[in-house]
Write a protein that holds these residues in place. Structure first.
Motif, mmCIF file in Angstrom:
data_model
loop_
_atom_site.group_PDB
_atom_site.id
_atom_site.type_symbol
_atom_site.label_atom_id
_atom_site.label_comp_id
_atom_site.label_asym_id
_atom_site.label_seq_id
_atom_site.Cartn_x
_atom_site.Cartn_y
_atom_site.Cartn_z
ATOM 1 N N TYR A 43 0.848 -1.201 0.000
ATOM 2 C CA TYR A 43 0.000 0.000 0.000
ATOM 3 C C TYR A 43 0.878 1.245 0.000
ATOM 4 O O TYR A 43 0.698 2.161 -0.825
ATOM 5 C CB TYR A 43 -0.886 -0.043 1.259
ATOM 6 N N ALA A 44 1.859 1.303 0.908
ATOM 7 C CA ALA A 44 2.716 2.485 1.016
ATOM 8 C C ALA A 44 3.521 2.711 -0.261
ATOM 9 O O ALA A 44 3.639 3.853 -0.747
ATOM 10 C CB ALA A 44 3.652 2.340 2.217
ATOM 11 N N ASN A 45 4.072 1.651 -0.831
ATOM 12 C CA ASN A 45 4.844 1.787 -2.067
ATOM 13 C C ASN A 45 3.956 2.207 -3.233
ATOM 14 O O ASN A 45 4.386 2.972 -4.110
ATOM 15 C CB ASN A 45 5.561 0.474 -2.379
ATOM 16 N N PHE A 46 2.724 1.717 -3.244
ATOM 17 C CA PHE A 46 1.754 2.128 -4.263
ATOM 18 C C PHE A 46 1.481 3.626 -4.162
ATOM 19 O O PHE A 46 1.473 4.345 -5.173
ATOM 20 C CB PHE A 46 0.465 1.327 -4.082
ATOM 21 N N VAL A 47 1.275 4.124 -2.946
ATOM 22 C CA VAL A 47 1.006 5.554 -2.740
ATOM 23 C C VAL A 47 2.197 6.396 -3.204
ATOM 24 O O VAL A 47 2.019 7.437 -3.858
ATOM 25 C CB VAL A 47 0.681 5.835 -1.264
ATOM 26 N N ARG A 52 4.225 10.265 -7.120
ATOM 27 C CA ARG A 52 5.331 10.641 -8.008
ATOM 28 C C ARG A 52 4.952 10.574 -9.483
ATOM 29 O O ARG A 52 5.764 10.928 -10.345
ATOM 30 C CB ARG A 52 6.536 9.730 -7.755
ATOM 31 N N ASN A 53 3.723 10.132 -9.778
ATOM 32 C CA ASN A 53 3.292 10.067 -11.168
ATOM 33 C C ASN A 53 3.231 11.468 -11.773
ATOM 34 O O ASN A 53 2.843 12.435 -11.115
ATOM 35 C CB ASN A 53 1.916 9.409 -11.251
ATOM 36 N N GLN A 195 -3.246 3.137 -12.754
ATOM 37 C CA GLN A 195 -2.848 2.036 -13.625
ATOM 38 C C GLN A 195 -1.332 1.899 -13.699
ATOM 39 O O GLN A 195 -0.792 0.793 -13.635
ATOM 40 C CB GLN A 195 -3.439 2.248 -15.018
ATOM 41 N N GLN A 196 -0.645 3.031 -13.829
ATOM 42 C CA GLN A 196 0.808 2.990 -13.941
ATOM 43 C C GLN A 196 1.461 2.581 -12.630
ATOM 44 O O GLN A 196 2.451 1.832 -12.626
ATOM 45 C CB GLN A 196 1.332 4.348 -14.414
ATOM 46 N N MET A 200 3.770 -1.077 -11.872
ATOM 47 C CA MET A 200 5.148 -1.040 -11.360
ATOM 48 C C MET A 200 5.327 -1.973 -10.166
ATOM 49 O O MET A 200 6.451 -2.379 -9.855
ATOM 50 C CB MET A 200 5.510 0.388 -10.959
ATOM 51 N N ILE A 201 4.227 -2.315 -9.498
ATOM 52 C CA ILE A 201 4.326 -3.204 -8.339
ATOM 53 C C ILE A 201 4.142 -4.658 -8.736
ATOM 54 O O ILE A 201 4.858 -5.537 -8.297
ATOM 55 C CB ILE A 201 3.261 -2.828 -7.269
#
Length: 202
Positions: A43-47, A52-53, A195-196, A200-201
């Protein structure tokens, strides 16, 4: 020339550079199962990836430019791994973010999600891939992303207004009003960042 250079460095704040996943204290880590910890770290890495998108950073930079927000020192932006505790006596109120002027630090907290669901259906939320998600899980990802970005904007606005001598309630009302304005139409512009970030995860 030195003064001009200093002023330029003040106004060129790019908050996404300073976004990082926080390090939870060992005592807090012990309160979660292995599956729950894996979920919340995803979750944290997704955020972090959403914030940063390019589409999100463009919007955040627009907030900083339009509101003429300047900083005198770097602002540490932490994506917290685990949800904040509920307010005492107010179980329905959950902290989504905070800004500490003294520490020059913004904290972004995850949504409160039932731990039973996380250990079951939710374990693959960030790793199933876009095509493998149900509509319910997809809606949750959009909700997570909207919460993270709106909280980021909310706290960045506090960076501006806490430099002024405003009442607490007056500041919060103004920040909420501006946050709503800057988040208008989020249902459309948040799609690509989600989506992006997911690709990446997974």
């Amino acid at each position: 020339m030195d003064n001009e250079t200093a002023q330029m460095s003040k106004t060129s704040w790019a908050p996404e550079i300073d976004v990082r996943v926080a390090n939870p204290p060992p005592a807090l880590l012990k309160k979660y199962t292995a599956k729950e910890k894996a979920f919340f770290y995803d979750y944290a890495n997704f955020v972090v990836r959403v914030v940063r998108n390019e589409k999100v950073t463009d919007r955040i930079h627009r907030v900083i430019s339009m509101e003429r927000i300047v900083i005198d020192k770097p602002v540490d932006i932490r994506v917290m791994v685990f949800p904040a505790r509920t307010f005492r006596g107010r179980q329905n109120r959950v902290l989504h973010g905070s800004y500490s002027q003294s520490a020059s630090q913004i904290s972004l907290y995850p949504l409160r999600i039932p731990r039973e669901w996380i250990r079951g259906d939710g374990i693959d939320l960030f790793r199933a891939g876009l095509e493998g998600l149900s509509q319910g899980k997809l809606r949750l990802l959009y909700e997570i992303s909207e919460s993270a970005v709106s909280t980021m904007i909310h706290e960045i606005l506090h960076v501006k207004f806490q430099q002024r001598s405003m009442s607490r309630y007056g500041e919060e009302a103004l920040v909420q009003k501006l946050e709503r304005e800057f988040m208008q139409g989020w249902e459309e512009w948040i799609l690509v960042p989600v989506q992006q970030a997911l690709s990446m995860i997974s």
